[in-house]
Motif scaffolding. Structure first.
Motif, PDB file in Angstrom:
ATOM      1  N   PHE A  92      44.394  50.060  31.349  1.00 16.89           N
ATOM      2  CA  PHE A  92      43.520  48.896  31.205  1.00 16.89           C
ATOM      3  C   PHE A  92      43.705  47.943  32.374  1.00 16.89           C
ATOM      4  O   PHE A  92      44.714  47.966  33.074  1.00 16.89           O
ATOM      5  CB  PHE A  92      43.781  48.169  29.881  1.00 16.89           C
ATOM      6  CG  PHE A  92      45.079  47.389  29.850  1.00 16.89           C
ATOM      7  CD1 PHE A  92      45.092  46.027  30.161  1.00 16.89           C
ATOM      8  CD2 PHE A  92      46.270  47.999  29.505  1.00 16.89           C
ATOM      9  CE1 PHE A  92      46.282  45.302  30.129  1.00 16.89           C
ATOM     10  CE2 PHE A  92      47.466  47.282  29.473  1.00 16.89           C
ATOM     11  CZ  PHE A  92      47.461  45.935  29.784  1.00 16.89           C
ATOM     12  N   ASP A  93      42.705  47.109  32.570  1.00 17.81           N
ATOM     13  CA  ASP A  93      42.727  46.122  33.641  1.00 17.81           C
ATOM     14  C   ASP A  93      42.086  44.851  33.097  1.00 17.81           C
ATOM     15  O   ASP A  93      41.084  44.918  32.364  1.00 17.81           O
ATOM     16  CB  ASP A  93      41.943  46.640  34.848  1.00 17.81           C
ATOM     17  CG  ASP A  93      42.365  45.981  36.143  1.00 17.81           C
ATOM     18  OD1 ASP A  93      43.236  45.099  36.092  1.00 17.81           O
ATOM     19  OD2 ASP A  93      41.816  46.341  37.195  1.00 17.81           O
ATOM     20  N   VAL A  94      42.651  43.709  33.413  1.00 16.40           N
ATOM     21  CA  VAL A  94      42.122  42.425  32.957  1.00 16.40           C
ATOM     22  C   VAL A  94      41.743  41.607  34.186  1.00 16.40           C
ATOM     23  O   VAL A  94      42.604  41.286  35.010  1.00 16.40           O
ATOM     24  CB  VAL A  94      43.154  41.655  32.103  1.00 16.40           C
ATOM     25  CG1 VAL A  94      42.559  40.348  31.599  1.00 16.40           C
ATOM     26  CG2 VAL A  94      43.629  42.507  30.926  1.00 16.40           C
ATOM     27  N   VAL A  95      40.453  41.293  34.339  1.00 15.90           N
ATOM     28  CA  VAL A  95      39.984  40.590  35.527  1.00 15.90           C
ATOM     29  C   VAL A  95      39.147  39.369  35.138  1.00 15.90           C
ATOM     30  O   VAL A  95      38.515  39.347  34.072  1.00 15.90           O
ATOM     31  CB  VAL A  95      39.153  41.517  36.434  1.00 15.90           C
ATOM     32  CG1 VAL A  95      39.990  42.663  36.938  1.00 15.90           C
ATOM     33  CG2 VAL A  95      37.939  42.059  35.704  1.00 15.90           C
ATOM     34  N   ALA A  96      39.168  38.373  35.997  1.00 16.06           N
ATOM     35  CA  ALA A  96      38.375  37.157  35.783  1.00 16.06           C
ATOM     36  C   ALA A  96      37.034  37.306  36.485  1.00 16.06           C
ATOM     37  O   ALA A  96      36.960  37.795  37.606  1.00 16.06           O
ATOM     38  CB  ALA A  96      39.123  35.940  36.315  1.00 16.06           C
ATOM     39  N   GLU A  97      35.972  36.874  35.813  1.00 18.39           N
ATOM     40  CA  GLU A  97      34.642  36.890  36.398  1.00 18.39           C
ATOM     41  C   GLU A  97      33.943  35.573  36.081  1.00 18.39           C
ATOM     42  O   GLU A  97      34.445  34.767  35.288  1.00 18.39           O
ATOM     43  CB  GLU A  97      33.817  38.074  35.862  1.00 18.39           C
ATOM     44  CG  GLU A  97      34.307  39.415  36.342  1.00 18.39           C
ATOM     45  CD  GLU A  97      33.325  40.536  36.044  1.00 18.39           C
ATOM     46  OE1 GLU A  97      32.324  40.285  35.325  1.00 18.39           O
ATOM     47  OE2 GLU A  97      33.555  41.657  36.530  1.00 18.39           O
ATOM     48  N   GLU A  98      32.791  35.368  36.721  1.00 20.97           N
ATOM     49  CA  GLU A  98      32.006  34.156  36.457  1.00 20.97           C
ATOM     50  C   GLU A  98      30.586  34.560  36.102  1.00 20.97           C
ATOM     51  O   GLU A  98      29.991  35.412  36.751  1.00 20.97           O
ATOM     52  CB  GLU A  98      32.006  33.242  37.675  1.00 20.97           C
ATOM     53  CG  GLU A  98      31.317  31.902  37.416  1.00 20.97           C
ATOM     54  CD  GLU A  98      31.442  30.941  38.592  1.00 20.97           C
ATOM     55  OE1 GLU A  98      30.392  30.601  39.167  1.00 20.97           O
ATOM     56  OE2 GLU A  98      32.576  30.557  38.931  1.00 20.97           O
ATOM     57  N   LYS A  99      30.063  33.980  35.033  1.00 24.77           N
ATOM     58  CA  LYS A  99      28.694  34.265  34.596  1.00 24.77           C
ATOM     59  C   LYS A  99      28.035  32.951  34.202  1.00 24.77           C
ATOM     60  O   LYS A  99      28.572  32.193  33.404  1.00 24.77           O
ATOM     61  CB  LYS A  99      28.695  35.237  33.415  1.00 24.77           C
ATOM     62  CG  LYS A  99      27.316  35.701  32.974  1.00 24.77           C
ATOM     63  CD  LYS A  99      27.437  36.783  31.906  1.00 24.77           C
ATOM     64  CE  LYS A  99      26.060  37.309  31.516  1.00 24.77           C
ATOM     65  NZ  LYS A  99      25.269  36.341  30.764  1.00 24.77           N
TER      66      LYS A  99
END
Length: 449
Positions: free
Chosen positions: A74-81
């Motif tokens: 698994f990978d946990v990443v920050a994004e912007e929407k």
């Protein structure tokens, strides 16, 4: 945006085990999936209040509340929407199904499977069938034939990323078998092993006329990976075309795609067969061959869409820790941005990637163009009289201004002391300079007329 069989939305991170349920369902699903935190069921973006804290909580909960271990899956990443911060959890399909919530064990209350847009309890019969066929022949479960292994090199790579390893690192990085012995993943990452990685270069388009053979390995797989990356980067020369309006430059192969292909070959190679990936440069192409067919349950179309089923989750986790892998499942889509699906060849025992070169690899060049290939924008007076090692250092810097002295030494095949001496000479001749600190700075070629 709506939920699908591979996308789940959560308005916020709750304290119950609802998140773990969704992750377990995707681990057990043959395509894996994505969980977004900060988006409600209707697709409305709400954002998260404390991005960093929530990301740490998610990593901790997946690590401690799910079995078998999901580390490397698994990978946990920050994004912007829509101007709001959200969290994306990328979940790969695991090879040790069934996965379950530790609190409830291998029961219908602990095991889930993604069906449509929901995580549904897994029937007890399916749980028993999956457990009976669980893959056990993995590098995480195979005991290394040597137990007197050291990991000084691995410690250095982690320290460079400011992630120092503690006394429990072998357990934390899952380099031990369930019985507590160093496993084959640990053997591959140790300072010494028997794994040999070859980079061959041929004069023509067949294997009949070998021009150069390089062998890396017998040590940490990370070191071997970096050596191959540096060697092929050195081979990936820049082509220059000067028009009436501009100077056009491109390399023999797309650098980003080539890097992804090399790392993919190392991480997903089937090391249980005790064969390392192979790299071959021909007059018209480069071939990268790794051992092992597509993981069970993964089709070619799913492979090209970026669905990730890591063959060696322990290696995936370490390679990501040291920034060799950026984001789970991103490698193949990046390659496909430049090269077509026809460049991939699948067989029952191997995966081969074949990338054509922009022009003949061993193209004969005159003296002037050879100098330009070695030092790019340096004028002739700076190239003349330089030792071969110094010319190679210049080429490495042109390809990667942030390259470290250790990486230069590994690529050229000389000691770091020799690198220091050559760099001192180049500085004294006003050919290169160091901009910034040793950790965050870069090398600069001085192009005085």
């Amino acid at each position: 945006m709506t939920e699908t069989n591979r996308i789940e939305y959560k308005a916020q991170l709750t304290k119950d085990l609802d998140l773990e349920k969704e992750v377990v369902a995707f681990l057990n699903y043959h395509e894996g999936g994505l969980v977004y935190i900060g988006i409600d069921k209707n697709g409305n973006t709400l954002g998260v209040a404390d991005l960093d804290a929530d990301m740490l909580k998610i990593k901790d909960r997946i690590k401690n509340n799910i079995a078998p271990s999901a580390m490397g899956l698994f990978d946990v990443v920050a994004e912007e929407k829509e101007g709001q911060p959200i969290i994306k959890i990328i979940v790969a399909s695991g090879s040790e199904k069934p996965y379950f919530k530790k609190k409830y064990g291998m029961t219908e209350k602990g095991c889930y499977l993604r069906i449509g847009t929901a995580a549904e309890p897994m029937p007890q019969k399916m749980i028993e069938e999956l457990f009976a066929s669980r893959t056990r022949n993995s590098i995480g479960k195979i005991k290394a034939n040597r137990q007197d292994l050291s990991f000084a090199q691995l410690r250095i790579y982690y320290e460079e990323k400011r992630k120092p390893l503690n006394q429990q690192f072998k357990k934390n990085l899952e380099l031990l078998t369930p019985q507590g012995d160093i496993n084959y993943a640990g053997y591959l990452l140790a300072d010494e092993n028997n794994v040999s990685v070859k980079v061959a270069k041929y004069k023509g388009t067949t294997r009949a006329d070998l021009a150069e053979s390089n062998e890396y390995g017998y040590g940490s797989l990370i070191k071997a990976t970096k050596s191959v990356l540096n060697k092929i980067e050195l081979e990936n020369r820049t082509l220059t075309q000067i028009t009436s309006k501009e100077r056009l430059e491109k390399q023999l192969w797309n650098g980003i795609a080539l890097r992804e292909a090399i790392i993919n070959a190392f991480v997903h190679n089937d090391y249980t067969r005790e064969i390392a990936p192979k790299f071959e440069i021909f007059q018209d192409r480069i071939e990268i061959t790794s051992v092992g067919a597509l993981p069970e349950g993964l089709s070619e179309s799913e492979f090209f869409e970026g669905y990730s089923v890591p063959r060696n989750k322990e290696l995936m986790r370490v390679f990501k820790d040291v920034d060799l892998v950026e984001q789970l499942g991103s490698g193949i889509p990046r390659i496909l941005e430049t090269y077509g699906k026809e460049c991939f060849q699948f067989s029952a025992n191997f995966l081969r990637m074949v990338f054509p070169s922009a022009e003949p690899v061993n193209k004969e060049e005159d003296k002037e163009s050879t100098k330009e290939g070695l030092a790019d924008r340096l004028v002739d007076r700076l190239v003349d009289g330089l030792a071969e090692s110094q010319q190679k250092i210049i080429q490495l810097i042109l390809n990667n201004p942030k390259i470290s002295k250790r990486e230069m030494a590994e690529s050229i095949g000389i000691s770091t002391t020799a690198i220091d001496n050559n760099i001192k000479t180049l500085k004294e001749k006003d050919i290169i300079e160091r901009v910034g600190s040793d950790r965050t700075g870069y090398w600069k070629i001085i192009t005085k007329e």
